[in-house]
Write an enzyme that holds these catalytic residues in place. Structure first.
Site, PDB file in Angstrom:
ATOM      1  N   GLU A   1      32.955  20.243  25.649  1.00  0.00           N
ATOM      2  CA  GLU A   1      32.871  18.789  25.511  1.00  0.00           C
ATOM      3  C   GLU A   1      33.519  18.033  26.667  1.00  0.00           C
ATOM      4  OE1 GLU A   1      33.741  20.733  22.930  1.00  0.00           O
ATOM      5  OE2 GLU A   1      32.186  20.339  21.439  1.00  0.00           O
TER       6      GLU A   1
ATOM      7  N   HIS B   1      37.062  18.467  10.481  1.00  0.00           N
ATOM      8  CA  HIS B   1      35.689  17.981  10.596  1.00  0.00           C
ATOM      9  C   HIS B   1      35.445  16.715   9.776  1.00  0.00           C
ATOM     10  CE1 HIS B   1      35.235  22.065  12.084  1.00  0.00           C
ATOM     11  NE2 HIS B   1      34.042  21.773  12.532  1.00  0.00           N
TER      12      HIS B   1
END
Lengths: 326, 329
Positions: free
Chosen positions: B61, B130
């Site tokens: 990322e 998450h």
């Protein structure tokens, strides 16, 4: 005379580069003086000792190419055609500065020459510069991205994330690893196991070229090889340049982590003086001509200083401008 | 004419239309191409546009966010998909320090037209790493636009506007909305301004400011409150979290005299905190009750269903708070 390839550069080229490197030197010595006098504040990282690197590499770049570097960026600005006045004004926080006084030492850009700064986050410019290469390939404009980073940045994770993608996607990028031996106060020996930063491209099957950054002729030759290869093959190259900064990491760093002897030994290899000697000894240039060049530079720097110190600070109305582009 | 369409397909259609319109627009991210998107948002784009414009990245990322920002600086319009915004934490330096600040630092010479998009918030039973809402993190930073659509129409029209915007846009989607169907007007080139809230339901008794998935259960709560307690809620779908549409928010609070905020993020320094401050600063004399915040419990998200339910806002909690604020038993 140093050992060099048979293809020596033309006299005019070297004289122009001497003039450029000497300009960087005289300009930044003036910057140090202005800092000491309190006209410049904050962080101020000087390139003194490393001039041959940006001079030699920029000489081999083409109009469509792009470039990005770290916070040690004043000489890059001048190399890409910024006026001394605009860079000095930025350093002094004036409205005539190249970033209107909003960026300072570490955030200078020359958009019309595809120079994207001037980055204060160590290593971030490597991913950004890989993005520039991505854009060159996407647009098929035959451009190459030249990305400077130091031995300190060489330990950032995103450098290798970028290397991986540049190799995988065959991006035209020249990664210039400027090893000036110290990441702030930490030597390469204290930050890596064996100090061999030139091996950092190997896991990515990246062509690696090593250059002596104190020798402009070597930088010219090796960077040409790197840039030409990257352009013609559309592949990343790691150009490892050995160099040395004479000053501390920034103006506030007395550099007590190294000996005076070490610095004076390195100064014997001074890239500007060496080019001076080459021009006189090997190219028959007169001392008086080179002194004239220096005199001219000193007077230009002094003229810039006069203009900048009488320039206004940014208008208070500009505080809330340039946040969004419309 | 309207048709029913999922949020997932609305997002895909927005990208497709903008990629057809402008060759500099491309999509990159993990699994966006050959896999058709981890949540199938990019379904069909790889087949239509090919590998030069729909690009699978390695799991990296920080690196690919930086590459996107660099490409944007040289004139492309990247759409960077994060598999979830939780993973964008790896890349937040490039988003804030590079994308958001460069235009200002360069004195307005280098802009960065890039969209960072992906699901945000709590999708259910995936636990703490998450299940976080990052709205307030990004809304804090000048230089960014931060938007969070609710229905399919907003998703499509806002994403198209975001792609055309000349600045970095944080586009917060929600996994729980991807499969939901909404009416979609049959119009060409739907666009919405990035900085305007939408009043989803008018009311005179209390203003409820919310965004993303919470809009749905806030509307449910408003229905219950109207039906069972005669309380008329004005539901503001904020859409834009930076800049906040202050004019719409303040005007509504002046009308109702009460304000509740609902969000999946934590209350501390959250979107609700900001709106409470705005209410006090700009509508103090109109307030009949203290501004109130309903947010995620101040814990990392638990896994077990009962605990997760306890942590998150829902209709029943909204009904209870509104009754209290409006002095209804």
């Amino acid at each position: 005379m140093r050992v060099r390839s048979t293809k020596n550069p033309k006299k005019e080229t070297l004289v122009a580069l001497y003039k450029q490197m000497k300009t960087f030197r005289v300009f930044e010595e003036k910057i140090a003086e202005l800092y000491t006098k309190g006209h410049i504040g904050g962080f101020c990282h000087l390139y003194i000792g490393q001039e041959a690197v940006v001079s030699g590499i920029t000489h081999n770049m083409m109009q469509q190419d792009s470039c990005i570097t770290s916070y040690r960026d004043h000489s890059h600005m001048l190399a890409f055609g910024a006026s001394m006045e605009s860079v000095m004004a930025e350093l002094c926080g004036r409205e005539t500065g190249c970033s209107k006084g909003k960026g300072g030492s570490m955030h200078m850009y020359k958009r019309d020459r595809n120079f994207f700064g001037g980055n204060g986050i160590v290593g971030a410019q490597v991913s950004l510069g890989t993005g520039l290469a991505f854009a060159h390939k996407y647009k098929k404009d035959n451009g190459v991205s030249v990305v400077y980073f130091g031995d300190g940045a060489a330990n950032q994770g995103q450098v290798y994330e970028s290397f991986n993608m540049a190799s995988l996607w065959e991006l035209p990028v020249v990664y210039v690893l400027e090893d000036n031996k110290y990441a702030m106060g930490t030597s390469v020996a204290r930050s890596t196991l064996d100090g061999s930063l030139e091996k950092r491209g190997e896991p990515f099957y990246m062509k690696t070229i090593i250059s002596d950054g104190m020798d402009i002729i070597d930088v010219l030759e090796k960077s040409k090889e790197a840039i030409d290869y990257s352009r013609s093959e559309s592949k990343p190259v790691l150009l490892c340049v050995n160099t040395y900064r004479y000053r501390g990491h920034s103006m506030s760093d007395p550099a007590t982590y190294r000996t005076k002897d070490e610095v004076s030994e390195m100064k014997k290899l001074d890239p500007v003086d060496c080019l001076y000697n080459i021009l006189v000894d090997d190219y028959g240039v007169q001392d008086s001509d080179l002194h004239e060049i220096e005199k001219d530079i000193v007077s230009q720097v002094s003229e810039a200083e006069n203009i900048v110190l009488s320039a206004s600070e940014p208008d208070v109305g500009s505080l809330m401008q340039d946040i969004y582009s419309f | 004419m309207t048709q029913k369409i999922t949020v997932r397909d609305a997002l895909r259609d927005a990208m497709k239309e903008e990629m057809l319109r402008d060759e500099t627009v491309f999509l990159m991210g993990e699994e966006v191409a050959e896999y058709n998107g981890a949540y199938k948002v990019s379904r069909g784009l790889f087949d239509q546009f090919g590998r030069d414009r729909v690009i699978d990245t390695p799991i990296t990322e920080h690196g690919f966010a930086g590459i996107g920002v660099g490409a944007a600086m040289l004139g492309l319009r990247p759409i960077v998909e994060f598999m979830t915004f939780n993973f964008a934490m790896q890349a937040i330096d490039q988003i804030i320090n590079s994308a958001a600040k460069t235009f200002y630092m360069s004195g307005g010479t280098i802009n960065c037209p890039i969209v960072f998009r992906g699901p945000n918030g709590a999708p259910g039973k995936v636990a703490a790493q998450h299940s976080q809402c990052y709205a307030s993190w990004y809304a804090h930073c000048p230089g960014l636009y931060v938007v969070a659509p609710y229905d399919a129409y907003e998703s499509k029209a806002l994403l198209k506007s975001a792609i055309r915007n000349n600045n970095p846009v944080i586009f917060l989607e929600h996994e729980m909305l991807y499969g939901k169907k909404f009416d979609m007007p049959d119009e060409d080139d739907l666009l919405l301004p990035l900085d305007k809230a939408r009043i989803m339901r008018s009311g005179k008794d209390i203003t409820i400011c919310t965004f993303s998935v919470s809009v749905g259960y806030t509307l449910d709560a408003a229905e219950i409150l109207a039906r069972e307690y005669g309380i008329e809620c004005e539901v503001i779908n904020l859409i834009s979290l930076r800049p906040l549409d202050k004019a719409t928010i303040v005007e509504s609070i002046k009308k109702t005299g009460r304000v509740l905020t609902v969000e999946e993020g934590w209350a501390v320094c959250g979107i609700g905190s900001e709106i409470s401050a705005i209410a006090v600063e700009e509508a103090f004399d109109y307030l009949d009750a203290e501004p109130s915040r309903l947010a995620c419990a101040d814990v990392p998200m638990p896994y077990a269903s009962n605990l997760e339910k306890l942590a998150l806002p829902n209709s029943a909690k909204i009904v209870e708070i509104v009754k209290k604020l409006c002095n209804k038993k």
